[in-house]
Scaffold this active site. Structure first.
Site, PDB file in Angstrom:
ATOM      1  N   TYR A 255     -36.974 -17.177 -28.552  1.00  0.00           N
ATOM      2  CA  TYR A 255     -35.670 -16.557 -28.825  1.00  0.00           C
ATOM      3  C   TYR A 255     -34.636 -17.020 -27.790  1.00  0.00           C
ATOM      4  CZ  TYR A 255     -38.680 -13.406 -31.601  1.00  0.00           C
ATOM      5  OH  TYR A 255     -39.603 -12.874 -32.459  1.00  0.00           O
TER       6      TYR A 255
ATOM      7  N   LYS B  55     -44.547 -13.331 -26.816  1.00  0.00           N
ATOM      8  CA  LYS B  55     -45.346 -14.186 -27.697  1.00  0.00           C
ATOM      9  C   LYS B  55     -45.510 -15.588 -27.116  1.00  0.00           C
ATOM     10  CE  LYS B  55     -43.099 -11.552 -31.322  1.00  0.00           C
ATOM     11  NZ  LYS B  55     -41.686 -11.384 -30.942  1.00  0.00           N
TER      12      LYS B  55
ATOM     13  N   PRO C 241     -44.694   2.819 -28.724  1.00  0.00           N
ATOM     14  CA  PRO C 241     -43.595   3.463 -29.462  1.00  0.00           C
ATOM     15  C   PRO C 241     -43.380   2.759 -30.803  1.00  0.00           C
ATOM     16  CG  PRO C 241     -42.973   3.078 -27.165  1.00  0.00           C
ATOM     17  CD  PRO C 241     -44.279   2.354 -27.391  1.00  0.00           C
ATOM     18  N   ALA C 242     -43.357   3.547 -31.880  1.00  0.00           N
ATOM     19  CA  ALA C 242     -43.389   2.968 -33.227  1.00  0.00           C
ATOM     20  C   ALA C 242     -42.090   2.265 -33.611  1.00  0.00           C
ATOM     21  CB  ALA C 242     -43.696   4.071 -34.238  1.00  0.00           C
TER      22      ALA C 242
ATOM     23  N   LEU D 236     -37.087  -2.400 -30.218  1.00  0.00           N
ATOM     24  CA  LEU D 236     -35.877  -3.212 -30.380  1.00  0.00           C
ATOM     25  C   LEU D 236     -36.263  -4.676 -30.552  1.00  0.00           C
ATOM     26  CD1 LEU D 236     -32.759  -3.536 -30.246  1.00  0.00           C
ATOM     27  CD2 LEU D 236     -33.026  -3.880 -27.780  1.00  0.00           C
TER      28      LEU D 236
ATOM     29  N   ASP E 238     -39.237  -5.982 -28.131  1.00  0.00           N
ATOM     30  CA  ASP E 238     -40.014  -7.094 -28.671  1.00  0.00           C
ATOM     31  C   ASP E 238     -39.299  -8.404 -28.322  1.00  0.00           C
ATOM     32  OD1 ASP E 238     -42.237  -7.904 -30.741  1.00  0.00           O
ATOM     33  OD2 ASP E 238     -40.445  -9.100 -31.202  1.00  0.00           O
TER      34      ASP E 238
ATOM     35  N   HIS F  16     -47.635 -16.595 -31.550  1.00  0.00           N
ATOM     36  CA  HIS F  16     -46.446 -16.440 -32.410  1.00  0.00           C
ATOM     37  C   HIS F  16     -46.669 -16.942 -33.839  1.00  0.00           C
ATOM     38  CE1 HIS F  16     -41.817 -15.999 -31.897  1.00  0.00           C
ATOM     39  NE2 HIS F  16     -42.184 -15.666 -33.107  1.00  0.00           N
TER      40      HIS F  16
END
Ligand code: A2P
Length: 317
Positions: free
Chosen positions: A48, A77, A13-14, A17, A43, A110
């Protein structure tokens, strides 16, 4: 939903989130809300420091039957502290456990930068590992093995210059299928897009809105802002769209994946609807003129007096 195809026909999907900077207190609700609205691409990254909360929202949506895992696209990542070959699989297993899934759709290196195992942010000399001592190709071989084992469907990189991507393509058995790079009207990345197109590599644009919520330490006093640029505002007024929708529509029009971050339901909805914005040639030409090679995420946090990495070496510029 607009999507881009990999060579095995898997479709990504282009519009996804982004979850960088989404706080642990807010991200679970934001992901749950996003999935309800129709987002199908999330994503993520362990650095994070919110993958367990993202995973809770995913598990809830999948376990309740609201979303099939096979209809979701999950990207994560490999952090800089797990480039050593024996560290790659444990790092991936941790991410899979956090996200409560048994495979990733896409797993990315990453940064082309290595730290010693266990180091989240390197500062001292001993906390860094020069690429000469930990070549990317050795990390990549384990990423390839993870594809063979079915733990990840596709592999790629982030923040790779054309030179580094080219070197990896020449050495790899499974060539990278994605480069996730900073990309917006102030950093249009034309050379990288050309190289990736020629080599069948998809591009994901991070910080498509300029990442105004970056930590202060990552901000410069005089940095430009995207969301109030007059050219963007003008296009927004012309199309009855918001500035964010113009920025995202522009990224999609250039065939790049965009991953805007939001934890706000109204902005999540607005961003998802950006796929409907159709910019014309005049808008595209006006926005093309905004390029100034400006990085919001310039990699300076990876450099310093004790780091073997310099910005020139990271970006090959
Ligand atoms: P929030 O999470 O409160 O919505 P990027 O994706 O480039 O990293 O940018 C993320 C930043 O942009 C966050 O501060 C986010 O705030 C904000 N943002 C996200 N969507 C929009 C929007 N549609 N309009 C304005 N700001 C937005």
């Amino acid at each position: 939903m607009l999507s881009f195809s990999f060579s095995n026909q898997d479709r990504l999907p282009a519009l996804g989130l982004g979850t960088w900077k989404s706080s642990t207190g807010a991200v679970q609700a934001a992901v749950a809300e996003a999935l309800t609205m129709g987002y199908r691409h999330i994503d993520c990254a362990p650095i994070y420091q919110n993958e367990p909360e993202v995973g809770r929202a995913i598990a809830q949506a999948v376990d309740s039957g609201a979303v099939a895992r096979s209809d979701l696209w999950l990207t994560s990542k490999l952090w800089n502290n797990a480039h050593a070959p024996e560290q790659v699989r444990p790092a991936l297993e941790q991410t899979l456990a956090s996200l409560r899934t048994d495979y990733l759709d896409l797993y990315l290196i990453h940064w082309p930068v290595a730290f010693a195992p266990g180091v989240l942010y390197a500062r001292k000399k001993a906390e860094f590992v020069p690429l000469a001592d930990q070549p990317i190709i050795d990390t990549w071989k384990v990423m390839e093995a993870c594809v063979a084992e079915g733990l990840v469907r596709h592999i790629g990189v982030c923040n790779f210059s054309v030179a580094k991507l080219d070197a990896l393509c020449r050495q790899a058995t499974i060539r990278p299928e994605m480069n996730q790079i900073e990309l917006h009207p102030y950093l249009q990345q034309r050379a990288a897009l050309d190289f990736c197109k020629q080599n069948n590599i998809l591009v994901t644009a991070f910080s498509p809105l300029g990442s105004g919520d970056r930590p202060t330490a990552m901000k410069k006093a005089d940095e430009p802002t995207l969301l109030d640029n007059p050219v963007i505002l003008q296009a927004a007024a012309k199309h009855g769209a918001t500035p964010a929708q113009v920025l995202l529509g522009w990224g999609l029009a250039r065939q790049t994946v965009v991953i805007p971050k939001s934890v706000n339901p109204e902005r999540l909805r607005q961003n998802l609807a950006a796929a409907e914005v159709r910019l014309d040639d005049q808008d595209m030409a006006a926005i093309a003129s905004l390029d100034r090679g400006y990085r919001f995420v310039d990699g300076s946090f990876l450099t310093g007096p004790e780091s073997p990495y310099t910005m020139a070496a990271i970006w090959d510029e």
